[in-house]
Design a protein around this motif. Sequence first.
Motif, PDB file in Angstrom:
ATOM      1  N   ASP A 228      27.922  15.409   9.647  1.00  0.00           N
ATOM      2  CA  ASP A 228      27.377  16.469  10.506  1.00  0.00           C
ATOM      3  C   ASP A 228      28.399  16.710  11.615  1.00  0.00           C
ATOM      4  OD1 ASP A 228      25.938  18.234  12.033  1.00  0.00           O
ATOM      5  OD2 ASP A 228      24.331  16.838  12.556  1.00  0.00           O
ATOM      6  N   GLU A 229      29.396  17.520  11.314  1.00  0.00           N
ATOM      7  CA  GLU A 229      30.555  17.689  12.191  1.00  0.00           C
ATOM      8  C   GLU A 229      30.643  19.100  12.748  1.00  0.00           C
ATOM      9  OE1 GLU A 229      33.655  16.583   9.531  1.00  0.00           O
ATOM     10  OE2 GLU A 229      33.263  14.429   9.702  1.00  0.00           O
ATOM     11  N   VAL A 230      31.342  19.231  13.874  1.00  0.00           N
ATOM     12  CA  VAL A 230      31.420  20.516  14.565  1.00  0.00           C
ATOM     13  C   VAL A 230      32.121  21.581  13.743  1.00  0.00           C
ATOM     14  CG1 VAL A 230      33.595  20.031  15.769  1.00  0.00           C
ATOM     15  CG2 VAL A 230      31.906  21.552  16.826  1.00  0.00           C
ATOM     16  N   SER A 231      32.991  21.191  12.824  1.00  0.00           N
ATOM     17  CA  SER A 231      33.693  22.169  11.993  1.00  0.00           C
ATOM     18  C   SER A 231      32.740  22.963  11.101  1.00  0.00           C
ATOM     19  CB  SER A 231      34.743  21.467  11.119  1.00  0.00           C
ATOM     20  OG  SER A 231      34.132  20.528  10.260  1.00  0.00           O
ATOM     21  N   LYS A 232      31.530  22.465  10.930  1.00  0.00           N
ATOM     22  CA  LYS A 232      30.558  23.124  10.057  1.00  0.00           C
ATOM     23  C   LYS A 232      29.546  23.977  10.822  1.00  0.00           C
ATOM     24  CE  LYS A 232      30.986  19.462   6.605  1.00  0.00           C
ATOM     25  NZ  LYS A 232      30.264  18.458   5.773  1.00  0.00           N
ATOM     26  N   ILE A 233      29.667  24.022  12.140  1.00  0.00           N
ATOM     27  CA  ILE A 233      28.726  24.799  12.950  1.00  0.00           C
ATOM     28  C   ILE A 233      29.004  26.292  12.787  1.00  0.00           C
ATOM     29  CG2 ILE A 233      27.991  25.344  15.305  1.00  0.00           C
ATOM     30  CD1 ILE A 233      26.929  22.682  14.317  1.00  0.00           C
ATOM     31  N   GLU A 234      27.919  27.058  12.610  1.00  0.00           N
ATOM     32  CA  GLU A 234      27.996  28.518  12.532  1.00  0.00           C
ATOM     33  C   GLU A 234      27.770  29.066  13.945  1.00  0.00           C
ATOM     34  OE1 GLU A 234      28.651  30.146   9.789  1.00  0.00           O
ATOM     35  OE2 GLU A 234      28.351  28.632   8.227  1.00  0.00           O
ATOM     36  N   PHE A 235      28.849  29.160  14.720  1.00  0.00           N
ATOM     37  CA  PHE A 235      28.717  29.496  16.131  1.00  0.00           C
ATOM     38  C   PHE A 235      28.107  30.877  16.392  1.00  0.00           C
ATOM     39  CE2 PHE A 235      31.695  25.941  16.473  1.00  0.00           C
ATOM     40  CZ  PHE A 235      31.117  25.248  17.527  1.00  0.00           C
ATOM     41  N   PRO A 236      28.461  31.926  15.642  1.00  0.00           N
ATOM     42  CA  PRO A 236      27.813  33.223  15.899  1.00  0.00           C
ATOM     43  C   PRO A 236      26.291  33.164  15.715  1.00  0.00           C
ATOM     44  CG  PRO A 236      29.817  33.529  14.632  1.00  0.00           C
ATOM     45  CD  PRO A 236      29.557  32.054  14.660  1.00  0.00           C
ATOM     46  N   LYS A 237      25.835  32.449  14.697  1.00  0.00           N
ATOM     47  CA  LYS A 237      24.397  32.312  14.491  1.00  0.00           C
ATOM     48  C   LYS A 237      23.763  31.509  15.625  1.00  0.00           C
ATOM     49  CE  LYS A 237      20.840  30.786  11.293  1.00  0.00           C
ATOM     50  NZ  LYS A 237      20.515  30.353   9.929  1.00  0.00           N
ATOM     51  N   MET A 238      24.415  30.445  16.004  1.00  0.00           N
ATOM     52  CA  MET A 238      23.923  29.608  17.097  1.00  0.00           C
ATOM     53  C   MET A 238      23.755  30.439  18.374  1.00  0.00           C
ATOM     54  SD  MET A 238      25.710  26.123  18.399  1.00  0.00           S
ATOM     55  CE  MET A 238      25.700  25.693  20.116  1.00  0.00           C
ATOM     56  N   ALA A 239      24.699  31.328  18.634  1.00  0.00           N
ATOM     57  CA  ALA A 239      24.615  32.185  19.822  1.00  0.00           C
ATOM     58  C   ALA A 239      23.436  33.136  19.730  1.00  0.00           C
ATOM     59  CB  ALA A 239      25.916  32.965  19.988  1.00  0.00           C
ATOM     60  N   ARG A 240      23.169  33.641  18.545  1.00  0.00           N
ATOM     61  CA  ARG A 240      22.040  34.570  18.379  1.00  0.00           C
ATOM     62  C   ARG A 240      20.703  33.860  18.597  1.00  0.00           C
ATOM     63  NH1 ARG A 240      22.559  37.195  12.701  1.00  0.00           N
ATOM     64  NH2 ARG A 240      20.707  38.347  13.445  1.00  0.00           N
ATOM     65  N   VAL A 241      20.578  32.648  18.087  1.00  0.00           N
ATOM     66  CA  VAL A 241      19.331  31.902  18.295  1.00  0.00           C
ATOM     67  C   VAL A 241      19.161  31.581  19.784  1.00  0.00           C
ATOM     68  CG1 VAL A 241      18.013  29.845  17.712  1.00  0.00           C
ATOM     69  CG2 VAL A 241      19.447  30.941  15.966  1.00  0.00           C
ATOM     70  N   THR A 242      20.257  31.219  20.439  1.00  0.00           N
ATOM     71  CA  THR A 242      20.205  30.947  21.878  1.00  0.00           C
ATOM     72  C   THR A 242      19.781  32.188  22.653  1.00  0.00           C
ATOM     73  OG1 THR A 242      21.965  29.307  21.612  1.00  0.00           O
ATOM     74  CG2 THR A 242      21.522  30.056  23.845  1.00  0.00           C
TER      75      THR A 242
END
Length: 274
Positions: A228-242
């Motif tokens: 479970d590493e940061v390279s796998k984070i979907e940052f645009p999606k994370m921003a939308r949920v935030t």
Amino acid sequence: KTAYEIVDCDWSSDVCSSDLIAGTDPTLKQTYVAIGAHYDHVGMAEQELAADGTRPGAPGLVTPGHEQDRIWNGADDDGSGTVALLALARAFAQGPRPKRSLLFVWHAGEERGLYGSRYFADYPTVPLAQIVAQLNIDMIGRNRDDKASEADTVYPVGSDRISSELHAINLAANRALPQPLRLDFEMNDPADPEQVYFRSDHYSYAAKGIPIIFYTTGLHPDYHANTDEVSKIEFPKMARVTQLVYETATRVGNLDHAPVRDRKGPRAGKGAPQ
């Protein structure tokens, strides 16, 4: 370590007193919208690799081919939530503040049994009766099962169980976004096999009768694994949920009354209208 951690900030005292951003209304500022995430994960493996190449005593799952990795980073669970919480605190401190005060809590011990949130609910830093809602963020940085078809999907849980009004506010907040998300209430269904309503920090508040919303994007193959590493984070999606959490917190924060606690229980489930 304490059971919960309060963000340290140096904003002016009338805006932030360590853990909260004061509301603008003289009366409503004495009530709170709590927003939380947990900053613990399952740990690290102390033992050396066994002769057969396995990792004995591992605190979580070991992804095949990654036996050398001793650290369970928890980038999604719940690094994604803790980073979102920091972003929300900064946005509210630097931008328009709602009428109610905002309480930010980084919980510890979630993976051991919701220890931090249970402690905070028993020994809160503000009167519990004055917390009108709690928004919990846990795993919002990936697509469920890593499916591209899940790119727009978030799974709110618990929003209708204590307050139908809070549920409606969340729906309206999503519709107001530039790019509304697909809200899927499958995990709110009482028959959901994962029973996630009982498995994250929001439940400690719900058990006290406080309306909650749990935001998650679902499980994936790296759940509790050392990959479970940061390279796998979907940052645009994370921003939308935030952004959805921000919009919901703003609406609850400006509501002239506390969301009504009608306690109708879970109704939104599989196939529920968006």
